[in-house]
Design a protein around this motif. Structure first.
Motif, short mmCIF file in Angstrom:
data_model
loop_
_atom_site.label_atom_id
_atom_site.label_comp_id
_atom_site.label_asym_id
_atom_site.label_seq_id
_atom_site.Cartn_x
_atom_site.Cartn_y
_atom_site.Cartn_z
N HIS A 55 1.11 2.22 4.42
CA HIS A 55 1.43 0.83 4.10
C HIS A 55 2.43 0.26 5.11
O HIS A 55 2.28 -0.89 5.57
CB HIS A 55 2.01 0.73 2.69
N SER B 177 1.90 -1.17 -13.99
CA SER B 177 3.08 -0.51 -14.55
C SER B 177 3.24 -0.86 -16.03
O SER B 177 3.56 0.00 -16.85
CB SER B 177 4.33 -0.95 -13.76
N SER C 52 -0.75 5.80 -4.76
CA SER C 52 -0.06 7.08 -4.67
C SER C 52 1.09 6.95 -3.68
O SER C 52 0.96 6.26 -2.66
CB SER C 52 -1.02 8.18 -4.20
N PRO C 53 2.25 7.58 -3.95
CA PRO C 53 3.37 7.53 -3.00
C PRO C 53 3.04 8.11 -1.63
O PRO C 53 3.72 7.81 -0.65
CB PRO C 53 4.46 8.36 -3.70
N ILE C 54 1.99 8.92 -1.56
CA ILE C 54 1.59 9.52 -0.28
C ILE C 54 1.18 8.43 0.71
O ILE C 54 1.31 8.60 1.94
CB ILE C 54 0.44 10.52 -0.50
N ARG D 55 7.07 -1.87 -5.63
CA ARG D 55 6.28 -0.84 -6.30
C ARG D 55 4.87 -0.73 -5.72
O ARG D 55 4.26 0.34 -5.75
CB ARG D 55 6.22 -1.13 -7.80
N HIS D 56 4.35 -1.85 -5.17
CA HIS D 56 2.97 -1.80 -4.70
C HIS D 56 2.82 -0.95 -3.43
O HIS D 56 1.72 -0.53 -3.10
CB HIS D 56 2.43 -3.22 -4.44
N TYR D 57 3.97 -0.67 -2.75
CA TYR D 57 3.89 0.23 -1.60
C TYR D 57 3.65 1.68 -2.03
O TYR D 57 3.25 2.51 -1.20
CB TYR D 57 5.18 0.15 -0.78
N LEU D 58 3.90 1.99 -3.29
CA LEU D 58 3.69 3.34 -3.81
C LEU D 58 2.38 3.45 -4.59
O LEU D 58 2.12 4.48 -5.23
CB LEU D 58 4.86 3.74 -4.71
N SER D 59 1.59 2.39 -4.55
CA SER D 59 0.33 2.38 -5.29
C SER D 59 -0.86 2.54 -4.34
O SER D 59 -0.85 1.96 -3.24
CB SER D 59 0.22 1.05 -6.06
N LEU E 149 2.61 5.60 1.23
CA LEU E 149 3.72 4.76 1.69
C LEU E 149 3.79 4.64 3.22
O LEU E 149 3.92 3.51 3.74
CB LEU E 149 5.05 5.29 1.14
#
Length: 239
Positions: A153, A231, A146-148, A140-144, A150
């Motif tokens: 990262h 989360s 914002s998913p943009i 989940r931290h790869y999407l934090s 990713l």
């Protein structure tokens, strides 16, 4: 100048498997470290057996110094990470210094060896992150935040792994190249000060590589925890 002393070369080949001098030196190094650990364990003295000897005192001092370095970065997870980081440090110190022995060359002067070590660190970072936080919380931290982000990262994971391999390879190769050139130009007496610099630089490079691995692992553990906490907070706020 002959290139054979500078670059890893093939010793023999068994079908598709190519054995280079880097492989042989690494095997010998691992055997020597195993024998050293076995001898150190056999000579350990407990409090009831009297004061420890010089050998045990030196080994314990070295281990305690490395343990303190790990605890300063990861106090809560030091017991999990310590075996890997200490093993990495011990191997790198001996691998960087083994080139001082006539007829041997440091395995870390070979980009394939440093790349293998960097890949090992890469896998360990994710292993410790998933082990500490769980697969879903870690990913989940790869999407934090914002998913943009990713792709960025993912790019950072690749670039820092390449940087680990190239940095260690470049520094050790340059050390051996400078020492060889000085011997070739000035004879055996000139490189004595350079020899001391070689030892210091080899220790520094081993420390930097291990410390970067430790920082990357700490980042994976802590960012996974932060993502999990964020989360949980968001879920509580929705409720």
């Amino acid at each position: 100048m002959d290139q054979e002393p500078l670059f890893a070369h093939t010793l023999f080949q068994l079908g598709p498997v190519v054995v280079r001098d880097t492989t042989l030196t690494t095997w010998l190094l691992m055997l020597a470290l195993w024998l050293f650990a076995w001898a150190a364990m056999r000579r350990l003295r407990g409090p009831a057996e009297g004061s420890p000897g010089l050998f045990q005192t030196a080994v314990e001092g070295m281990i305690l110094a490395m343990d303190d370095a790990v605890r300063e970065v990861l106090p809560r997870h030091a017991d999990q990470v310590r075996p890997f980081i200490l093993t990495l440090w011990i191997f790198l110190v001996t691998a960087n210094l083994i080139g001082l022995i006539p007829g041997l060359h440091s395995p870390t002067r070979d980009p394939s060896a440093t790349a293998a070590l960097a890949v090992l660190v890469f896998l360990s970072v994710h292993w410790f992150g998933i082990r500490s936080q769980g697969l879903r919380s870690y990913l989940r931290h790869y999407l934090s935040p914002s998913p943009i982000l990713l792709p960025f990262h993912l790019i950072s994971e690749i670039t820092r792994t390449l940087a680990l391999a190239v940095r260690l390879f470049g520094n050790i190769m340059s050390l051996e190249l400078v020492a060889l050139l000085l011997v070739w130009v000035g004879g055996l007496l000139v490189p004595i000060p350079i020899l001391m610099l070689h030892i210091i630089e080899a220790l520094v490079q081993a420390y930097i590589f291990g410390m970067l691995a430790l920082v990357y692992i700490a980042s994976a553990i802590q960012t996974g925890a932060l993502a999990s906490d964020s989360s949980s907070s968001a879920t509580e706020a929705e409720q």
